[in-house]
Design an enzyme around this catalytic site. Structure first.
Site, PDB file in Angstrom:
ATOM      1  N   CYS A 151      -1.061   5.992   9.403  1.00 59.66           N
ATOM      2  CA  CYS A 151      -1.301   4.718   7.860  1.00 59.66           C
ATOM      3  C   CYS A 151      -2.235   5.154   7.417  1.00 59.66           C
ATOM      4  O   CYS A 151      -2.443   6.269   6.735  1.00 59.66           O
ATOM      5  CB  CYS A 151      -1.972   4.149   9.060  1.00 59.66           C
ATOM      6  SG  CYS A 151      -3.435   4.101  10.438  1.00 59.66           S
ATOM      7  N   ARG A 163       1.009  -1.367  -0.389  1.00 56.24           N
ATOM      8  CA  ARG A 163       0.025   0.322   0.192  1.00 56.24           C
ATOM      9  C   ARG A 163       1.054   1.127  -0.367  1.00 56.24           C
ATOM     10  O   ARG A 163       0.365   2.300  -0.664  1.00 56.24           O
ATOM     11  CB  ARG A 163      -0.636  -0.200   1.590  1.00 56.24           C
ATOM     12  CG  ARG A 163      -1.809  -1.012   0.630  1.00 56.24           C
ATOM     13  CD  ARG A 163      -3.222  -1.316   2.347  1.00 56.24           C
ATOM     14  NE  ARG A 163      -3.555   0.282   1.998  1.00 56.24           N
ATOM     15  CZ  ARG A 163      -4.185   0.994   3.205  1.00 56.24           C
ATOM     16  NH1 ARG A 163      -4.136   0.168   4.186  1.00 56.24           N
ATOM     17  NH2 ARG A 163      -5.271   1.681   3.253  1.00 56.24           N
TER      18      ARG A 163
END
Length: 280
Positions: free
Chosen positions: A233, A178
């Site tokens: 995050c 990611r």
């Protein structure tokens, strides 16, 4: 008293009247699963905290997927759970501590010093044969005196200003795929905030699924000064695990960018294209 981690043995040895316990089990793919697990069995006298309903406010493009809960409402939840300055607070989950760390951060941000995450979570508690219960505890009476969040929070605009500055360091807690922009299963854009580095939160766990040793965590964070590090995050949840592990290693709580990548995608699309190109 415990302010970062507590073992199952240490929790079991505490007098029941001296501790407030929160079950934070959750599953992003099945939002009701945590409550269902709680109803089937939990640590005695534990209250349940839902990531979406209790530990966050409603998601939005402007704020991200897991904004901070309403301050006044969260204070009231803590008060009705019996949180007091002289009590030990313990949070646990069954996901390595990432959801419990979100609760840890929020409660600590209310000025509660003695709050800790149960190392190893509910599974380890069960493995040791300690008691479980299916009953929910009745409301209690507590008191929180804070009038605002008391831990360092960095807003999106501040993060945007950090991109071309060497004064602060951005740390992304997501998995490498990611971060690199190779895969993005949740948010509308792939990649990372420009200038960020990647410290995957799960690499802070040991082989048994608990937190790595103090020595390992100190090595993990030795190049990051908590005074100028900002953690983020996908939506401000797993970043709290990195904040906690960084705190264990350094003795100081670093800053959190709560909106994280999910907010960044909505606010700064012009930076996302650059970010994706850089990380491809």
């Amino acid at each position: 008293m415990y302010s970062t981690l507590i073992s199952a043995q240490e929790l079991n040895a505490l007098p029941p009247h001296s501790v407030v316990i929160f079950d934070c089990r959750f599953d992003l793919q099945r939002p009701n699963a945590g409550r269902e697990q709680y109803d089937k069995g939990h640590i005695p006298k534990a209250f349940y905290l839902d990531l979406n309903l209790d530990l966050s406010s409603w998601p939005s493009k402007a704020e991200g997927r897991h904004p901070l809960p309403n301050f006044t409402e969260f204070k009231e939840i803590m008060s009705q759970s019996g949180v007091l300055p002289d009590k030990q607070v313990v949070c646990y989950d069954d996901s390595g501590g990432c959801y419990a760390a979100r609760a840890w951060w929020l409660i600590k941000a209310l000025g509660v010093e003695n709050v800790a995450v149960l190392n190893g979570g509910y599974s380890h508690w069960q493995e040791l044969g300690f008691d479980a219960d299916r009953r929910s505890p009745p409301p209690q009476t507590g008191k929180i005196s804070a009038v605002e969040w008391m831990l360092p929070i960095v807003a999106a605009q501040e993060v945007h200003a950090m991109i071309n500055s060497s004064e602060r360091v951005l740390v992304d807690a997501r998995e490498s795929a990611r971060f690199a922009g190779v895969a993005e299963p949740i948010d509308p854009y792939a990649g990372h905030i420009p200038s960020a580095c990647n410290v995957y939160w799960k690499e802070g766990l040991n082989a048994e699924g608990g937190f790595a040793s103090l020595q390992a965590l100190q090595k993990r964070w030795q190049d990051y000064n908590p005074d100028n590090t900002v953690h983020y995050c996908g939506s401000g949840v797993t970043a709290c695990f990195n904040v906690l592990s960084h705190t264990i290693a350094s003795g100081k709580v670093p800053a959190l960018y709560v909106g994280s990548w999910s907010q960044w995608c909505g606010l700064y699309p012009e930076q996302i294209a650059q970010c994706t190109e850089q990380s491809a």
